[in-house]
Design an enzyme around this catalytic site. Structure first.
Site, PDB file in Angstrom:
ATOM      1  N   ALA A  67       7.136  -0.302  -9.938  1.00 40.44           N
ATOM      2  CA  ALA A  67       8.143  -1.230 -10.441  1.00 40.44           C
ATOM      3  C   ALA A  67       8.059  -2.482  -9.569  1.00 40.44           C
ATOM      4  CB  ALA A  67       9.525  -0.599 -10.334  1.00 40.44           C
ATOM      5  N   GLY A 110       6.490   3.592  -9.979  1.00 43.06           N
ATOM      6  CA  GLY A 110       6.682   3.468 -11.419  1.00 43.06           C
ATOM      7  C   GLY A 110       5.375   3.449 -12.200  1.00 43.06           C
ATOM      8  N   GLU A 113       4.606   6.958 -12.709  1.00 44.72           N
ATOM      9  CA  GLU A 113       5.581   7.494 -13.676  1.00 44.72           C
ATOM     10  C   GLU A 113       5.250   7.063 -15.099  1.00 44.72           C
ATOM     11  OE1 GLU A 113       8.825   5.910 -11.202  1.00 44.72           O
ATOM     12  OE2 GLU A 113       9.708   7.900 -11.336  1.00 44.72           O
ATOM     13  N   GLU A 133       8.011   5.648  -3.083  1.00 45.38           N
ATOM     14  CA  GLU A 133       9.369   5.079  -3.024  1.00 45.38           C
ATOM     15  C   GLU A 133      10.074   5.384  -1.714  1.00 45.38           C
ATOM     16  OE1 GLU A 133       8.126   6.770  -5.619  1.00 45.38           O
ATOM     17  OE2 GLU A 133       8.578   5.684  -7.474  1.00 45.38           O
TER      18      GLU A 133
HETATM   19  C1  HXC Z   1       5.899  -6.424  -6.627  1.00 43.48           C
HETATM   20  C2  HXC Z   1       3.764  -6.156  -5.801  1.00 43.48           C
HETATM   21  C3  HXC Z   1       3.879  -4.742  -5.934  1.00 43.48           C
HETATM   22  C4  HXC Z   1       5.099  -4.223  -6.466  1.00 43.48           C
HETATM   23  C5  HXC Z   1       1.946  -5.208  -5.133  1.00 43.48           C
HETATM   24  N1  HXC Z   1       2.548  -6.381  -5.298  1.00 43.48           N
HETATM   25  N2  HXC Z   1       2.739  -4.194  -5.503  1.00 43.48           N
HETATM   26  N3  HXC Z   1       4.767  -6.978  -6.157  1.00 43.48           N
HETATM   27  N4  HXC Z   1       6.071  -5.101  -6.795  1.00 43.48           N
HETATM   28  N5  HXC Z   1       5.288  -2.923  -6.665  1.00 43.48           N
HETATM   29  C6  HXC Z   1       2.020  -7.700  -5.004  1.00 43.48           C
HETATM   30  C7  HXC Z   1       1.992  -7.986  -3.530  1.00 43.48           C
HETATM   31  O1  HXC Z   1       3.240  -8.412  -3.086  1.00 43.48           O
HETATM   32  C8  HXC Z   1       0.952  -9.076  -3.443  1.00 43.48           C
HETATM   33  O2  HXC Z   1       1.535 -10.303  -3.821  1.00 43.48           O
HETATM   34  C9  HXC Z   1      -0.041  -8.694  -4.533  1.00 43.48           C
HETATM   35  O3  HXC Z   1       0.669  -7.802  -5.395  1.00 43.48           O
HETATM   36  C10 HXC Z   1      -1.247  -7.983  -3.983  1.00 43.48           C
HETATM   37  O4  HXC Z   1      -0.802  -6.908  -3.177  1.00 43.48           O
HETATM   38  P1  HXC Z   1      -1.325  -6.651  -1.671  1.00 43.48           P
HETATM   39  O5  HXC Z   1      -0.334  -5.807  -1.015  1.00 43.48           O
HETATM   40  O6  HXC Z   1      -1.711  -7.928  -1.024  1.00 43.48           O
HETATM   41  O7  HXC Z   1      -2.657  -5.828  -1.993  1.00 43.48           O
HETATM   42  P2  HXC Z   1      -3.341  -4.705  -1.105  1.00 43.48           P
HETATM   43  O8  HXC Z   1      -3.344  -5.103   0.355  1.00 43.48           O
HETATM   44  O9  HXC Z   1      -4.630  -4.423  -1.778  1.00 43.48           O
HETATM   45  O10 HXC Z   1      -2.385  -3.432  -1.219  1.00 43.48           O
HETATM   46  C11 HXC Z   1      -2.207  -2.760  -2.455  1.00 43.48           C
HETATM   47  C12 HXC Z   1      -0.988  -1.797  -2.402  1.00 43.48           C
HETATM   48  C13 HXC Z   1       0.266  -2.588  -1.932  1.00 43.48           C
HETATM   49  C14 HXC Z   1      -1.274  -0.649  -1.435  1.00 43.48           C
HETATM   50  C15 HXC Z   1      -0.812  -1.224  -3.805  1.00 43.48           C
HETATM   51  O11 HXC Z   1       0.391  -3.767  -2.751  1.00 43.48           O
HETATM   52  C16 HXC Z   1       1.538  -1.794  -2.060  1.00 43.48           C
HETATM   53  O12 HXC Z   1       1.826  -0.936  -1.243  1.00 43.48           O
HETATM   54  N6  HXC Z   1       2.350  -2.112  -3.089  1.00 43.48           N
HETATM   55  C17 HXC Z   1       3.635  -1.471  -3.280  1.00 43.48           C
HETATM   56  C18 HXC Z   1       3.460  -0.080  -3.818  1.00 43.48           C
HETATM   57  C19 HXC Z   1       4.798   0.608  -4.000  1.00 43.48           C
HETATM   58  O13 HXC Z   1       5.570   0.763  -3.069  1.00 43.48           O
HETATM   59  N7  HXC Z   1       5.102   0.996  -5.256  1.00 43.48           N
HETATM   60  C20 HXC Z   1       6.340   1.638  -5.576  1.00 43.48           C
HETATM   61  C21 HXC Z   1       7.350   0.594  -5.929  1.00 43.48           C
HETATM   62  S1  HXC Z   1       8.933   1.301  -6.122  1.00 43.48           S
HETATM   63  P3  HXC Z   1       1.301 -11.656  -2.962  1.00 43.48           P
HETATM   64  O14 HXC Z   1       2.160 -12.649  -3.671  1.00 43.48           O
HETATM   65  O15 HXC Z   1       1.703 -11.367  -1.571  1.00 43.48           O
HETATM   66  O16 HXC Z   1      -0.182 -11.909  -3.120  1.00 43.48           O
HETATM   67  C22 HXC Z   1       8.921   1.900  -7.655  1.00 43.48           C
HETATM   68  C23 HXC Z   1      10.226   2.498  -8.044  1.00 43.48           C
HETATM   69  C24 HXC Z   1      10.084   3.261  -9.318  1.00 43.48           C
HETATM   70  O17 HXC Z   1       7.976   1.874  -8.368  1.00 43.48           O
HETATM   71  C25 HXC Z   1      11.401   3.741  -9.748  1.00 43.48           C
HETATM   72  C26 HXC Z   1      11.867   3.090 -10.984  1.00 43.48           C
HETATM   73  C27 HXC Z   1      10.866   3.001 -12.022  1.00 43.48           C
END
Ligand code: HXC
Length: 261
Positions: A67, A110, A113, A133
């Site tokens: 998400a 998400g 999911e 999460e």
């Molecule tokens: C918003 C995101 C994002 C996310 C990545 N980006 N994931 N933006 N929401 N979930 C953005 C980053 O901010 C970044 O933007 C760009 O995408 C590239 O990501 P990087 O981190 O620079 O890439 P990398 O170093 O290759 O790392 C990849 C990654 C990391 C390991 C996937 O991005 C990451 O950990 N993302 C979050 C994963 C996460 O926690 N997902 C769960 C979310 S909570 P900029 O502008 O800086 O370039 C969730 C709740 C679900 O999903 C419940 C309800 C449905």
């Protein structure tokens, strides 16, 4: 219509639609705006009688990295609750058309999911699943705790959800979360998904819809009610033209010409 966060691509297969999540700068993070478009596209495909299977994919880098964290970060309880945040994600569960997830790269939170909401899940061996999460101080909110547990069992699901560990496509196949994990990248997994989708699209729509319905019932019902439910739907298919067409064609050693009715 023109979408900003998804692409509708030509699948080159009769009866098959291909949807690509397309927010490359955010690794396909699933924003509310993306879901408005995805649900609109799914609704149109569901209403189109020519579409008999759908493939949902992302890019080599990401199916979806979760998400949209930036959108969620300042949300209050009152807003989340009163607007029923995440509820639009469930629209995909109402589809009667089979939908296959083709996952390469990250399928986190998400993203994992959403992939689990699809009917069949294919992945690359190097795909990166996970429910991270917990690292953000929260928990899965789009069915992950339920669907992952159903798919791979309590102990493995608990381990993934409490640690936020990465989980490869290769391992996900061994554990049964993924139907098949392939070598290669997005192209290879999409090719597999399109081949399966084309096969599904070649059958009678009414039988396919019934088959999907009864398998999904198994997720909600106990075995006895589930078997009874299946039998009722099985009985009802004797009311379809395609059951007569399919069995007659078998007896005559011919290829059935489905009417989808
Ligand atoms: C918003 C995101 C994002 C996310 C990545 N980006 N994931 N933006 N929401 N979930 C953005 C980053 O901010 C970044 O933007 C760009 O995408 C590239 O990501 P990087 O981190 O620079 O890439 P990398 O170093 O290759 O790392 C990849 C990654 C990391 C390991 C996937 O991005 C990451 O950990 N993302 C979050 C994963 C996460 O926690 N997902 C769960 C979310 S909570 P900029 O502008 O800086 O370039 C969730 C709740 C679900 O999903 C419940 C309800 C449905």
């Amino acid at each position: 219509p023109q979408y900003e966060n998804i692409l509708i691509e030509d699948s080159q297969k009769p009866g098959v639609a291909l949807i690509r999540l397309n927010r490359p700068k955010a690794l396909n993070a699933l924003s509310s705006a993306l879901f408005v478009e995805l649900n609109d596209a799914l609704k149109k495909l569901e209403e189109d009688p020519e579409t008999r299977a759908i493939v949902l994919t992302g890019s080599d880098k990401a199916f979806a990295a979760g998400a949209d964290i930036l959108e969620m970060s300042t949300l209050t309880f009152a807003e989340a609750y009163s607007k029923n945040f995440i509820a639009p994600w469930s629209y995909i569960m109402t589809l009667r058309t089979p939908i296959i997830a083709a996952v390469s790269g990250h399928a986190l939170g998400g993203g994992c999911e959403l992939a689990m909401m699809c009917d069949i899940l294919y992945a690359t061996k190097t795909a990166n699943f996970g429910q991270p999460e917990i690292k953000l101080g929260t928990i899965p909110g789009a069915g992950g705790s339920q669907r992952l547990t159903k798919a791979i069992g309590k102990s493995k699901a608990m381990e993934l959800i409490l640690t936020g560990n990465n989980y490869s496509g290769e391992q996900a196949e061994k554990d049964g979360l993924v139907a098949k994990a392939v070598d290669g990248g997005n192209k290879e997994v999409v090719d597999l998904a399109l081949t399966t989708a084309a096969k599904i699209a070649s059958y009678s729509r009414v039988a396919i819809v019934a088959a999907k319905e009864v398998v999904n019932k198994s997720q909600d019902l106990g075995i006895r009610e589930g078997v009874e439910y299946e039998r009722r739907i099985f009985h009802s298919l004797f009311g379809s033209q395609d059951q007569k067409i399919g069995m007659k064609a078998f007896a005559e050693k011919k290829k059935p010409e489905w009417t989808h009715s």
